[in-house]
Design a protein around this motif. Sequence first.
Motif, PDB file in Angstrom:
ATOM      1  N   SER A 286       0.832  -1.208   0.000  1.00 33.80           N
ATOM      2  CA  SER A 286       0.000   0.000   0.000  1.00 33.80           C
ATOM      3  C   SER A 286       0.865   1.256   0.000  1.00 33.80           C
ATOM      4  O   SER A 286       0.539   2.248  -0.666  1.00 33.80           O
ATOM      5  CB  SER A 286      -0.948  -0.007   1.193  1.00 33.80           C
TER       6      SER A 286
ATOM      7  N   GLY B 248       2.208   1.517  -3.433  1.00 37.55           N
ATOM      8  CA  GLY B 248       1.154   1.806  -4.384  1.00 37.55           C
ATOM      9  C   GLY B 248       0.712   3.248  -4.420  1.00 37.55           C
ATOM     10  O   GLY B 248       0.207   3.724  -5.437  1.00 37.55           O
ATOM     11  N   ARG B 249       0.909   3.948  -3.295  1.00 35.40           N
ATOM     12  CA  ARG B 249       0.497   5.356  -3.272  1.00 35.40           C
ATOM     13  C   ARG B 249       1.294   6.200  -4.249  1.00 35.40           C
ATOM     14  O   ARG B 249       0.842   7.247  -4.689  1.00 35.40           O
ATOM     15  CB  ARG B 249       0.663   5.911  -1.854  1.00 35.40           C
TER      16      ARG B 249
ATOM     17  N   VAL C  62      -1.574  -0.012 -10.047  1.00 34.84           N
ATOM     18  CA  VAL C  62      -1.259  -1.171  -9.221  1.00 34.84           C
ATOM     19  C   VAL C  62      -2.019  -2.361  -9.808  1.00 34.84           C
ATOM     20  O   VAL C  62      -3.252  -2.360  -9.845  1.00 34.84           O
ATOM     21  CB  VAL C  62      -1.669  -0.952  -7.751  1.00 34.84           C
TER      22      VAL C  62
ATOM     23  N   LEU D  34      -5.818  -2.977   0.089  1.00 33.02           N
ATOM     24  CA  LEU D  34      -4.985  -1.865  -0.368  1.00 33.02           C
ATOM     25  C   LEU D  34      -5.752  -0.547  -0.326  1.00 33.02           C
ATOM     26  O   LEU D  34      -5.210   0.486   0.106  1.00 33.02           O
ATOM     27  CB  LEU D  34      -4.483  -2.138  -1.790  1.00 33.02           C
TER      28      LEU D  34
ATOM     29  N   VAL E  46      -4.480   3.279  -0.892  1.00 30.78           N
ATOM     30  CA  VAL E  46      -4.267   3.234  -2.348  1.00 30.78           C
ATOM     31  C   VAL E  46      -5.573   3.599  -3.050  1.00 30.78           C
ATOM     32  O   VAL E  46      -6.634   3.051  -2.735  1.00 30.78           O
ATOM     33  CB  VAL E  46      -3.806   1.834  -2.804  1.00 30.78           C
TER      34      VAL E  46
END
Length: 274
Positions: free
Chosen positions: A194, A197-198, A203, A233, A238
Amino acid sequence: MKFFKTAVALGALPLLAACASNWDVEGAKMAQNNGSAFQKGLQSEYARLAGLERDEGDWADARLFVGKALAATQGNVEPQVIADRSLPEDKVGELSAAREKLMAAYAAGGKEASPAAAARAQAGFDCWMQEQEENFQPDDIEACKKYFMAGLNDMTAKPMAKPAMAPMEDIIVYFDFNSTALNDEAKALLVKASMMGRGAKAVMVNGHTDTKGSAAYNEALALSRAQAVSEFLQGHGVAGNAIRVGANGESINAVTTGDEVEESRNRRVVVSFK
């Protein structure tokens, strides 16, 4: 405040210092601590909580927090488990989820990366548990909850110490047979995912199964696993519109097997980043 506590919570704490009584806040605060920065932070935070409870005449919780402050001089002390408190039934889910996030952040290296914030988060959680059990001071409940959330946010805002994988490398989580449930190891890895992924444009979350069962059933199972990962997530920051969910069923195996074979390494979701 309350005049009783669970025997489990009190009995689990060792008697660590003959020089400090059960309610000696100052002794707990000043006890020698040669441990990590996190241990020292816990000692300070628990001594502070003990002082607040002592000043309100809550001797049972003052004793509990003095004990945890002293325990922190000897090693890491875990946040209270949900069963240690007689919580209102409608609050158990929220507190369980909060503890799960805290433990996942620890598993991802939060204690090492942000020890002061980690100590604040744990003390805030235990304070929240204590006030929620008493359940008659809403302002105090909210204050403890906010203290926990601030510490947790400060801890997870920084890259975790010693990440297991390089940034943007695929993260793979595994599942039990015929299950879509995320175990503790998977959740810890997905906390890292996570954070990665930000900063990613996209993703990719792709589900897989072993070859046990029909191809149609396994495609649906793979999709359910991928959706479980996607939801986790999103719950950890995310953006949903950045996630691409897919399912390969039993068609792409990490380990080649024949048909109708249970293989744990094939029961997985792969998270990749672009």
